[in-house]
Design an enzyme around this catalytic site. Sequence first.
Site, PDB file in Angstrom:
ATOM      1  N   HIS A   1     -31.553   2.520   3.050  1.00 24.67           N
ATOM      2  CA  HIS A   1     -32.971   2.238   2.743  1.00 24.67           C
ATOM      3  C   HIS A   1     -33.472   1.056   3.573  1.00 24.67           C
ATOM      4  O   HIS A   1     -34.622   1.056   4.043  1.00 24.67           O
ATOM      5  CB  HIS A   1     -33.143   1.875   1.262  1.00 24.67           C
ATOM      6  CG  HIS A   1     -32.891   3.000   0.309  1.00 24.67           C
ATOM      7  ND1 HIS A   1     -31.799   3.032  -0.531  1.00 24.67           N
ATOM      8  CD2 HIS A   1     -33.591   4.132   0.046  1.00 24.67           C
ATOM      9  CE1 HIS A   1     -31.848   4.131  -1.273  1.00 24.67           C
ATOM     10  NE2 HIS A   1     -32.920   4.816  -0.939  1.00 24.67           N
TER      11      HIS A   1
ATOM     12  N   LYS B   1     -30.938  11.983   6.053  1.00 26.40           N
ATOM     13  CA  LYS B   1     -29.829  12.427   5.214  1.00 26.40           C
ATOM     14  C   LYS B   1     -30.287  13.583   4.311  1.00 26.40           C
ATOM     15  O   LYS B   1     -29.577  14.559   4.141  1.00 26.40           O
ATOM     16  CB  LYS B   1     -29.259  11.289   4.355  1.00 26.40           C
ATOM     17  CG  LYS B   1     -27.967  11.729   3.666  1.00 26.40           C
ATOM     18  CD  LYS B   1     -27.474  10.742   2.678  1.00 26.40           C
ATOM     19  CE  LYS B   1     -28.139  10.856   1.342  1.00 26.40           C
ATOM     20  NZ  LYS B   1     -27.789  12.085   0.587  1.00 26.40           N
TER      21      LYS B   1
END
Length: 277
Positions: free
Chosen positions: A35, A149
């Site tokens: 993140h 992802k």
Amino acid sequence: MATPTIARTRAELVAARGGSSVSFVPTMGALHDGHVQLLKHARPLGETLVASIFVNPTQFAPGEDFEAYPRTFDPDLERCAEAGVDVVFAPTVPTMYPTGLDATVTVDPGPLGSILEGAVRPTHFRGVLTVVAKLFGLVRPDVAVFGEKDYQQLTLIRHTASELAQGIDIVGCPTVREADGLAMSSRNRFLSAAERQQAAAISAALRAGVAAGPAGSSAVLAAAGAVLDAADITPDYLVLTDPDLGAATPGTEARLLVAARVGTPRLLDNTALRLGA
Ligand code: PAF
């Protein structure tokens, strides 16, 4: 290091957001280095950087891990501060779903939403696309950054932005990995030590697939499947597609995607590769 402004309601968000160009990273919190990379990537893309933290109930089916999903607001806030986030939007469920969770207006993912993850989790992408549309409506970003992802999610968000003319530039960021290749995920913390070791075979399978690329599709799937087999992992799917999740074509760029349960957590990973002619 400035602490981000925390906005919990639409009015607080409007006040904090200002009128400048906005880059946006939607998250469900439990922030990890993956993140942080998204946030750092988004930082220079707008004058104001907004991150949202909202565990979205509608993308979890009954019996999935909504309740158990990690909630780590204070450390998340620190990570946001380190990455230069200006505003953290952390709404409540009623702010996001004022008429309740059974709202009748939702975003239909279309056929791409019912393959791969959608075949295993039939209501998942409707929940994702609906909450992302709501977040876009509230934050009104110019650009939004998502991780590769969750490749199917990224693809569907791109399609939705384009087909619904949302006017937002969707940017994908490469997957961030642990030293042994495991893709970073908020759910990795639920792996036991033994499962954590076993899970490394998922990215190893993708690397084997990439290495077999010049020999063509069957060789890719066989090489990746053999690595999973050797680690005693039975994938929910191991598939080769084109970059837009259509049929893979020899001699072109492709995407190899895998999902497998290792212990309790379901892990996803994927990679780009080139197929031989
Ligand atoms: O990828 C996620 O964390 C979530 O699916 C998202 C995009 C924030 C929507 O809830």
